[in-house]
Design an enzyme around this catalytic site. Structure first.
Site, PDB file in Angstrom:
ATOM      1  N   LYS A 111       0.835  -1.311  -0.060  1.00  0.00           N
ATOM      2  CA  LYS A 111      -0.042   0.144   0.082  1.00  0.00           C
ATOM      3  C   LYS A 111       1.016   1.205  -0.052  1.00  0.00           C
ATOM      4  O   LYS A 111       0.505   2.310  -0.659  1.00  0.00           O
ATOM      5  CB  LYS A 111      -0.765  -0.021   1.365  1.00  0.00           C
ATOM      6  CG  LYS A 111      -1.974  -0.778   1.023  1.00  0.00           C
ATOM      7  CD  LYS A 111      -3.316  -0.957   1.670  1.00  0.00           C
ATOM      8  CE  LYS A 111      -4.531  -1.508   1.209  1.00  0.00           C
ATOM      9  NZ  LYS A 111      -5.573  -1.760   1.710  1.00  0.00           N
ATOM     10  N   LYS A 194      -5.535  -8.953  -6.376  1.00  0.00           N
ATOM     11  CA  LYS A 194      -6.772  -9.132  -5.827  1.00  0.00           C
ATOM     12  C   LYS A 194      -7.632  -8.179  -5.798  1.00  0.00           C
ATOM     13  O   LYS A 194      -7.730  -7.165  -6.337  1.00  0.00           O
ATOM     14  CB  LYS A 194      -6.296  -8.712  -4.305  1.00  0.00           C
ATOM     15  CG  LYS A 194      -7.237  -9.123  -3.298  1.00  0.00           C
ATOM     16  CD  LYS A 194      -6.877  -8.748  -1.724  1.00  0.00           C
ATOM     17  CE  LYS A 194      -7.394  -7.514  -1.348  1.00  0.00           C
ATOM     18  NZ  LYS A 194      -7.518  -7.348   0.109  1.00  0.00           N
ATOM     19  N   LYS A 197     -11.358  -2.849  -3.284  1.00  0.00           N
ATOM     20  CA  LYS A 197     -12.232  -1.582  -3.420  1.00  0.00           C
ATOM     21  C   LYS A 197     -11.434  -0.377  -3.887  1.00  0.00           C
ATOM     22  O   LYS A 197     -12.074   0.095  -4.405  1.00  0.00           O
ATOM     23  CB  LYS A 197     -12.645  -1.456  -2.204  1.00  0.00           C
ATOM     24  CG  LYS A 197     -13.218  -2.261  -1.084  1.00  0.00           C
ATOM     25  CD  LYS A 197     -13.928  -1.684  -0.114  1.00  0.00           C
ATOM     26  CE  LYS A 197     -14.239  -2.489   1.148  1.00  0.00           C
ATOM     27  NZ  LYS A 197     -13.013  -2.489   2.063  1.00  0.00           N
TER      28      LYS A 197
HETATM   29  N1  AQP Z   1     -10.293 -10.212  -2.979  1.00  0.00           N
HETATM   30  C1  AQP Z   1     -10.846 -10.909  -2.001  1.00  0.00           C
HETATM   31  N2  AQP Z   1     -11.106 -12.262  -1.890  1.00  0.00           N
HETATM   32  C2  AQP Z   1     -11.297 -12.696  -0.758  1.00  0.00           C
HETATM   33  N3  AQP Z   1     -11.743 -12.021   0.382  1.00  0.00           N
HETATM   34  C3  AQP Z   1     -11.335 -10.678   0.373  1.00  0.00           C
HETATM   35  N4  AQP Z   1     -11.293  -9.564   1.466  1.00  0.00           N
HETATM   36  C4  AQP Z   1     -11.162  -8.203   0.910  1.00  0.00           C
HETATM   37  N5  AQP Z   1     -10.966  -8.715  -0.696  1.00  0.00           N
HETATM   38  C5  AQP Z   1     -11.072 -10.025  -0.620  1.00  0.00           C
HETATM   39  C6  AQP Z   1     -12.035  -9.958   2.631  1.00  0.00           C
HETATM   40  O1  AQP Z   1     -12.856  -9.062   3.046  1.00  0.00           O
HETATM   41  C7  AQP Z   1     -12.683  -8.795   4.548  1.00  0.00           C
HETATM   42  C8  AQP Z   1     -12.526  -7.375   4.622  1.00  0.00           C
HETATM   43  O2  AQP Z   1     -11.813  -6.601   3.855  1.00  0.00           O
HETATM   44  P1  AQP Z   1     -11.379  -5.046   4.202  1.00  0.00           P
HETATM   45  O3  AQP Z   1     -12.269  -4.212   3.339  1.00  0.00           O
HETATM   46  O4  AQP Z   1     -11.477  -4.649   5.349  1.00  0.00           O
HETATM   47  O5  AQP Z   1      -9.772  -4.839   3.796  1.00  0.00           O
HETATM   48  P2  AQP Z   1      -9.290  -4.954   2.399  1.00  0.00           P
HETATM   49  O6  AQP Z   1      -9.002  -6.631   2.712  1.00  0.00           O
HETATM   50  O7  AQP Z   1      -7.970  -4.340   2.257  1.00  0.00           O
HETATM   51  O8  AQP Z   1     -10.303  -5.232   1.375  1.00  0.00           O
HETATM   52  P3  AQP Z   1     -10.052  -4.380  -0.037  1.00  0.00           P
HETATM   53  O9  AQP Z   1     -11.493  -4.821  -0.961  1.00  0.00           O
HETATM   54  O10 AQP Z   1      -8.660  -4.927  -0.869  1.00  0.00           O
HETATM   55  O11 AQP Z   1     -10.113  -2.861   0.099  1.00  0.00           O
HETATM   56  P4  AQP Z   1      -8.833  -1.867  -0.093  1.00  0.00           P
HETATM   57  O12 AQP Z   1      -8.656  -1.952  -1.760  1.00  0.00           O
HETATM   58  O13 AQP Z   1      -9.534  -0.601   0.190  1.00  0.00           O
HETATM   59  O14 AQP Z   1      -7.534  -2.281   0.360  1.00  0.00           O
HETATM   60  C9  AQP Z   1     -11.441  -9.442   4.818  1.00  0.00           C
HETATM   61  O15 AQP Z   1     -11.721 -10.275   5.672  1.00  0.00           O
HETATM   62  C10 AQP Z   1     -10.438  -9.641   3.667  1.00  0.00           C
HETATM   63  O16 AQP Z   1      -9.754 -10.869   3.794  1.00  0.00           O
END
Ligand code: AQP
Length: 332
Positions: A111, A194, A197
């Site tokens: 990040k 991955k 968001k």
């Molecule tokens: N691509 C994914 N596949 C499976 N599980 C996922 N999770 C996130 N992306 C995937 C799971 O969702 C939960 C919450 O995630 P989060 O929003 O708190 O943080 P994150 O993992 O950082 O999600 P993003 O979508 O990748 O957000 P950004 O882009 O803002 O960093 C967690 O249990 C995660 O494992």
């Protein structure tokens, strides 16, 4: 009863990965565990947020939990910042966490990227706040996607460090629960990244609130390769985009990857994609509609969060008081 803690950041664009990798799995757990599901707004602040969007996204995640089937009477649903113990415990745990442990965290490296010197302290200490979230409630199990496994291991290390330093067994060592087929849903545009968001391309993810036409369009535009689907899972090696779409189909249908390929093996993506989009619409459509319906009643959502924060706060205050005693913090 064993206790579960997990959460999602209110950073907008809740997607299929969040649903399949996290929220959907929680629904089944609520019958066997004492469950606390948080909207981790303090974590969201590690990246700049617009105030109005943060508020709206906090309500959106709450609506997603409920629409997916999490019962707010059975489980505690609240936003992290409403219980001050999270921030206090993050400080206390930060004081016993060696920098070397944080330097190993791959998410920070990803990040912060090449602008490491400009990255905020919050982004760096994110895993300590995550440890505080879990340990504040003495959670025993944490359902997370594969991507969060390293952070959870750090939470265990921090819990162990606290217990050793104060010669106590105050914190249980939380166990990760990596559940379901789709523990890592990948981007529809790049099978090696991955689904996320924050990906700038809206076509990289299927959002939980996407309507049927949008889901169909995104699946149609999903990157693939020119080969037909193989007849067994082994044939998906080195075909990341194909593997991802089959994985999503398997997770949504509850079938194994081999069973999916038994049905679609030898067929081209032009035949597989419409089946995948129909399935995604059938599974996500009702949840998205219920989210939209719930979000019209702000009073209902806010009331659920308020009640959740009271219940969470009660547990947190009791544990903080015990920790003050252990650490030697005077509360005259
Ligand atoms: N691509 C994914 N596949 C499976 N599980 C996922 N999770 C996130 N992306 C995937 C799971 O969702 C939960 C919450 O995630 P989060 O929003 O708190 O943080 P994150 O993992 O950082 O999600 P993003 O979508 O990748 O957000 P950004 O882009 O803002 O960093 C967690 O249990 C995660 O494992």
């Amino acid at each position: 009863m064993n206790r579960i803690f997990s959460g999602v950041q209110p950073t907008g664009n809740l997607h299929l990965g969040n649903y399949l990798g996290a929220i959907r799995n929680w629904v089944a757990l609520q019958h066997d565990y004492d469950c606390i599901f948080c909207i981790v707004d303090l974590h969201a602040l590690t990246v700049a947020q617009r105030p109005e969007e943060l508020r709206a996204n906090t309500r959106e995640v709450t609506a997603a939990y409920i629409a997916a089937g999490i019962d707010p009477d059975r489980c505690i649903i609240f936003n992290q910042s409403a219980v001050p113990g999270h921030s206090e415990l993050a400080w206390l745990l930060g004081c016993i966490t060696p920098l070397g442990w944080l330097n190993r965290m791959t998410q920070f490296k990803e990040k912060a990227g090449r602008h490491r010197e400009n990255a905020g302290l919050g982004l760096y200490s994110y895993p300590v706040l995550m440890a505080a979230d879990i340990l504040l409630y003495k959670a025993t199990h944490v359902p997370v996607g594969e991507d969060q496994k390293q952070h959870l291991e750090l939470s265990r290390d921090i819990a162990g460090a606290f217990n050793r330093q104060y010669d106590t067994e105050f914190f249980p060592l939380p166990e990760p629960q990596i559940l379901g087929e789709a523990t890592r849903v990948m981007s529809l545009r790049d099978g090696s990244a991955k689904m996320s968001k924050s990906d700038p391309s809206a076509y990289s993810r299927i959002n939980m609130t996407d309507d049927a036409d949008t889901i169909a369009l995104k699946v149609r535009k999903a990157k693939t390769d020119p080969e037909p689907l193989p007849s067994e899972a082994k044939g998906l090696e080195n075909r990341p985009e194909a593997a991802n779409l089959v994985n999503i189909y398997a997770a949504l249908s509850g079938m194994s990857k081999d069973a999916v390929l038994n049905e679609f093996g030898g067929k081209m993506f032009s035949a597989f994609k419409p089946a995948l989009s129909d399935l995604a619409v059938a599974k996500l459509g009702p949840i998205g509609q219920e989210m939209t319906h719930l979000l019209k009643d702000r009073g209902l959502i806010d009331g659920i969060l308020r009640k959740g924060a009271e219940r969470a706060g009660e547990i947190a205050r009791a544990h903080m008081a015990q920790m003050h005693d252990i650490i030697g913090i005077l509360r005259p």
